[in-house]
Design an enzyme around this catalytic site. Structure first.
Site, mmCIF file in Angstrom:
data_model
loop_
_atom_site.group_PDB
_atom_site.id
_atom_site.type_symbol
_atom_site.label_atom_id
_atom_site.label_comp_id
_atom_site.label_asym_id
_atom_site.label_seq_id
_atom_site.Cartn_x
_atom_site.Cartn_y
_atom_site.Cartn_z
ATOM 1 N N ASN A 13 0.835 -1.210 0.000
ATOM 2 C CA ASN A 13 0.000 0.000 0.000
ATOM 3 C C ASN A 13 0.868 1.258 0.000
ATOM 4 O O ASN A 13 0.538 2.236 -0.671
ATOM 5 C CB ASN A 13 -0.957 0.005 1.193
ATOM 6 C CG ASN A 13 -2.205 -0.810 0.918
ATOM 7 O OD1 ASN A 13 -3.078 -0.391 0.157
ATOM 8 N ND2 ASN A 13 -2.273 -2.002 1.493
ATOM 9 N N HIS A 108 -8.206 -0.997 5.930
ATOM 10 C CA HIS A 108 -8.500 -2.266 6.597
ATOM 11 C C HIS A 108 -9.115 -3.213 5.554
ATOM 12 O O HIS A 108 -9.978 -2.804 4.780
ATOM 13 C CB HIS A 108 -9.485 -2.010 7.746
ATOM 14 C CG HIS A 108 -9.767 -3.223 8.574
ATOM 15 N ND1 HIS A 108 -8.901 -3.661 9.558
ATOM 16 C CD2 HIS A 108 -10.797 -4.095 8.558
ATOM 17 C CE1 HIS A 108 -9.399 -4.764 10.104
ATOM 18 N NE2 HIS A 108 -10.543 -5.044 9.518
ATOM 19 N N THR A 143 -9.323 7.103 14.790
ATOM 20 C CA THR A 143 -9.680 7.694 16.073
ATOM 21 C C THR A 143 -9.130 6.753 17.148
ATOM 22 O O THR A 143 -8.493 5.745 16.825
ATOM 23 C CB THR A 143 -11.211 7.807 16.229
ATOM 24 O OG1 THR A 143 -11.762 6.483 16.177
ATOM 25 C CG2 THR A 143 -11.823 8.666 15.126
HETATM 26 C C1 GRF Z 1 -3.313 -4.858 3.976
HETATM 27 O O1 GRF Z 1 -4.127 -5.983 3.846
HETATM 28 C C2 GRF Z 1 -4.043 -3.754 4.702
HETATM 29 O O2 GRF Z 1 -5.419 -3.723 4.420
HETATM 30 C C3 GRF Z 1 -3.826 -4.129 6.141
HETATM 31 O O3 GRF Z 1 -2.519 -4.637 6.182
HETATM 32 C C4 GRF Z 1 -2.141 -5.130 4.908
HETATM 33 C C5 GRF Z 1 -0.904 -4.374 4.509
HETATM 34 O O4 GRF Z 1 -0.310 -4.860 3.346
HETATM 35 N N1 GRF Z 1 -4.052 -3.001 7.000
HETATM 36 P P1 GRF Z 1 0.917 -4.080 2.716
HETATM 37 O O5 GRF Z 1 2.056 -4.080 3.731
HETATM 38 O O6 GRF Z 1 0.474 -2.671 2.399
HETATM 39 O O7 GRF Z 1 1.283 -4.841 1.494
#
Ligand code: GRF
Length: 215
Positions: A13, A108, A143
């Site tokens: 991400n 999430h 939050t």
């Molecule tokens: C993703 O599934 C995100 O939704 C969750 O943790 C994971 C992170 O994956 N919060 P990455 O490290 O961004 O590949």
């Protein structure tokens, strides 16, 4: 927007966000990428994008609180005015949340408020177990209440009969990479307002997200 990213793992991400900045799809300056562990993929992502990476590992501090005090110092020293949690596997201390009111987002891997609370792959595993036919991902404002802040954006995916945790997670992740930069853009462009605990977005894109994603 002076953006800091906080991550714990592989950083896909983080990469999607930094790619969007590099490709002019998100008008933000990436000022820091902070992790709570050493040697994780997210730090390689920071290096590849020439973003200062900071590993702030628990074992260098007497407590989690001290560790997060250091995180706050690094955030403030970097000039960050907005924070994206991208796979951060700890709970942010209230003093960090209070330092950036309505200026921290998280992603999430479920359609909140369903399957809140666990770190990936727990929400995906629980979705499969529950037999839901649709799941997805949620970007929300952070939050003090875990995974319960105002919802900014959601994207849905089908849960298929032969799905495994891995295949469902991959399908959700593809949507995460599309959704997170877009949600950050609404904040960077000052199009997001929080009214009575709900996020109102002044953008047609937010109406067209699903079932026909905007191009
Ligand atoms: C993703 O599934 C995100 O939704 C969750 O943790 C994971 C992170 O994956 N919060 P990455 O490290 O961004 O590949």
């Amino acid at each position: 927007m002076n953006l800091a990213i906080i991550a714990s793992g592989r950083g896909s991400n983080a990469a999607a966000i930094l790619d969007a900045i590099a490709n002019d799809r998100l008008d933000a300056r990436p000022v820091a990428l902070i992790t709570n562990r050493e040697n994780v993929g997210a730090l390689d992502v920071a290096r590849a994008h020439n973003v200062p990476g900071h590993a702030i590992s628990r074992r260098d501090f007497p407590s989690r609180t001290a560790q997060q005090r250091r995180m706050l110092e690094v955030l403030q020293d970097s000039g960050a005015d907005f924070v994206a949690l991208a796979g951060f596997d700890a709970i942010l201390r209230p003093f960090i949340v209070a330092a950036y009111p309505n200026r921290i987002l998280n992603i999430h891997p479920s359609l909140l408020p369903a399957f809140a609370g666990g770190m990936a792959p727990v929400p995906q595993t629980d979705a499969l177990r529950a037999g839901v036919k649709i799941s997805g991902c949620t970007v929300h404002v952070v939050t003090e209440d875990l995974d319960a802040g105002p919802i900014v954006a959601q994207a849905a995916v089908s849960v298929l009969p032969n799905d495994t945790v891995g295949s469902l997670s991959d399908r959700i992740l593809e949507q995460e990479h599309r959704l997170y930069p877009l949600a950050l853009r609404w904040f960077a462009e000052d199009r997001a307002r929080i009214v009575d605990g709900r996020v109102l977005i002044d953008s047609e894109e937010s109406q067209a997200l699903w079932p026909h994603p905007a191009p």
